[in-house]
Design an enzyme around this catalytic site. Structure first.
Site, mmCIF file in Angstrom:
data_model
loop_
_atom_site.group_PDB
_atom_site.id
_atom_site.type_symbol
_atom_site.label_atom_id
_atom_site.label_comp_id
_atom_site.label_asym_id
_atom_site.label_seq_id
_atom_site.Cartn_x
_atom_site.Cartn_y
_atom_site.Cartn_z
ATOM 1 N N ARG A 45 0.827 -1.211 0.000
ATOM 2 C CA ARG A 45 0.000 0.000 0.000
ATOM 3 C C ARG A 45 0.860 1.260 0.000
ATOM 4 O O ARG A 45 0.618 2.191 -0.780
ATOM 5 C CB ARG A 45 -0.929 0.009 1.220
ATOM 6 C CG ARG A 45 -1.773 1.278 1.330
ATOM 7 C CD ARG A 45 -2.669 1.237 2.546
ATOM 8 N NE ARG A 45 -1.936 1.149 3.786
ATOM 9 C CZ ARG A 45 -1.347 2.183 4.389
ATOM 10 N NH1 ARG A 45 -1.371 3.389 3.831
ATOM 11 N NH2 ARG A 45 -0.707 2.019 5.530
ATOM 12 N N ASP A 80 13.155 9.948 16.862
ATOM 13 C CA ASP A 80 12.270 9.151 16.027
ATOM 14 C C ASP A 80 12.795 9.162 14.597
ATOM 15 O O ASP A 80 13.433 10.151 14.168
ATOM 16 C CB ASP A 80 10.839 9.693 16.061
ATOM 17 C CG ASP A 80 9.820 8.644 15.630
ATOM 18 O OD1 ASP A 80 9.308 7.927 16.514
ATOM 19 O OD2 ASP A 80 9.547 8.520 14.417
#
Length: 427
Positions: A29, A133
């Site tokens: 996807r 992150d």
């Protein structure tokens, strides 16, 4: 897509994301989304671009990482850090507490730590929080400190009134609290990541190890161990306790916090300070709070290593179910899944079916890597309590890992509607 496997291998090498863990449908996807954005129709052409462009690889990573977090998620770990930091500072007031949040996603975890520390009486200058992150978009959201309803879950939202300013349908964290966190981009698997960083007192690395294969997990754990001070504590996610248990690491025994420290034989060379001894004395006392919620992304959990020869569990038939389940939670936190499961079963036999017992059974099977049994237990919990939000989120994770994206989405939507209705009732 013939080239999907090669693209998945590229993602795995870059960030440890395993297609067998998250499912081929997720990777396909996000690849299709990037190809559409670039107006590329040839799979091989996109693979060639991915192999030569660091910017495109980062863009694909941005899509592949789906943030799923909220303030005071797994509250017990957040509050445990605040208590331990306060006690450490009482013994060593001139040495600031160093805390690492990794990965920090959109900032809810490190900001929760700031609020908990302030509530515990720790002054801003007494602690430092570093937060990293791999997803730069998440870091931008974290720096802005603006959050919608999905970041505020559960019944106790008093912290939002104290520390946030309302902006229509969103809330922004006060600037003074945002300044307490130092955000940065970082990849756990990068060879130079934090290799020369000063050690930390507390490390939160929750709900990320479950994405990785065993060899990558061990590599990350070694990195985390190298970042620990002698008496530091690492906190992981509910399904990751078995990954940390080793001849070098042991549970600190705080129920539902999933905290680990270096074993006493490893720490023996350094004299234990008074604050550490005080923490060890109190760590066996059970804490209260919300149940562990779902992992950050829908994944298939690898089976963690079991601790050798778990101790027998002394339980009398007269114990109330609540006491049995509390003891089971503590054992599960320590990685003793067999005895924990036995206590859940005893509670069910003696007191009858309960959503709490079935949910805890599901967590235990989840941590052991038995998806079928975990899913069955979560469904039993939801049959008894259709509004059991943690069970909804865990079931969504399992369904997504099995390729049932539609079923996973239904569970997540139910959880979100439940959260919205609860907020409406309290607001």
């Amino acid at each position: 897509m013939k080239t999907l496997t090669h693209i998945a291998d590229k993602l795995k090498a870059a960030m440890g994301l395993d297609m067998a863990t998250v499912g081929a449908s997720l990777i396909e996807r996000v690849v299709r989304e990037r190809m559409t954005a670039l107006d590329i129709r040839d799979d091989s052409l996109y693979l060639s671009l991915l192999q030569t462009s660091g910017a495109e690889l980062q863009a694909l990573i941005e899509l592949a990482v789906v943030p799923e977090t909220w303030f005071f998620r797994d509250r017990e770990a957040i509050l445990a850090v605040a208590r331990m930091a306060r006690d450490r500072l009482a013994a060593q007031p001139t040495l600031p507490v160093r805390i690492l949040s990794l990965p920090c996603s959109t900032g809810e975890e490190p900001y929760s730590l700031v609020m908990a520390l302030v509530d515990a009486g720790v002054m801003p200058g007494q602690f430092v929080i570093d937060a990293y992150d791999i997803r730069t978009r998440s870091l931008e959201i974290a720096a802005a400190g603006v959050y919608g309803r999905n970041s505020f879950r559960g019944h106790d939202l008093a912290f939002r009134d104290r520390y946030f300013e309302e902006l229509g349908q969103e809330w922004q964290l006060q600037p003074a609290l945002r300044e307490q966190v130092r955000f940065g981009a970082g990849n756990l698997l990068a060879p130079d990541f934090l290799r020369h960083a000063a050690p930390y007192d507390f490390i939160l690395c929750r709900n990320v190890l479950i994405y990785f294969e065993r060899d990558v997990q061990q590599r990350v754990v070694r990195l985390l161990e190298s970042l620990m001070k002698p008496h530091a504590v690492i906190f992981v996610g509910p399904a990751e306790g078995g990954i940390l248990l080793s001849p070098r690491m042991e549970s600190v025994g705080i129920a539902l916090a999933f905290g680990f420290r270096k074993r006493s034989t490893v720490r023996r060379a350094t004299h234990a300070p008074a604050w550490a001894a005080q923490l060890l004395d109190r760590s066996v006392a059970p804490t209260t709070g919300t149940s562990p919620a779902s992992a950050a992304l829908p994944v298939r959990r690898p089976a963690p290593a079991r601790p050798a020869a778990p101790a027998a569990v002394p339980v009398t038939p007269a114990q109330p179910a609540a006491d049995l389940l509390e003891r089971a939670r503590q054992l599960a936190d320590q990685g003793q899944f067999g005895p924990a499961g036995a206590l859940c079963e005893q509670a069910l036999q003696e007191q009858g079916p309960s959503a709490s017992a079935f949910y805890l059974q599901g967590l235990i099977h989840d941590a052991e890597g038995d998806q079928a049994l975990a899913q069955r237990c979560y469904r039993k919990a939801l049959y008894l309590d259709p509004e059991h939000q943690p069970a909804l989120l865990h079931l969504a994770a399992l369904l997504q890992a099995q390729g049932d994206a539609a079923g996973a989405e239904r569970m997540r939507l139910r959880a979100e509607r439940l959260n919205s209705s609860r907020e409406g009732a309290h607001g």
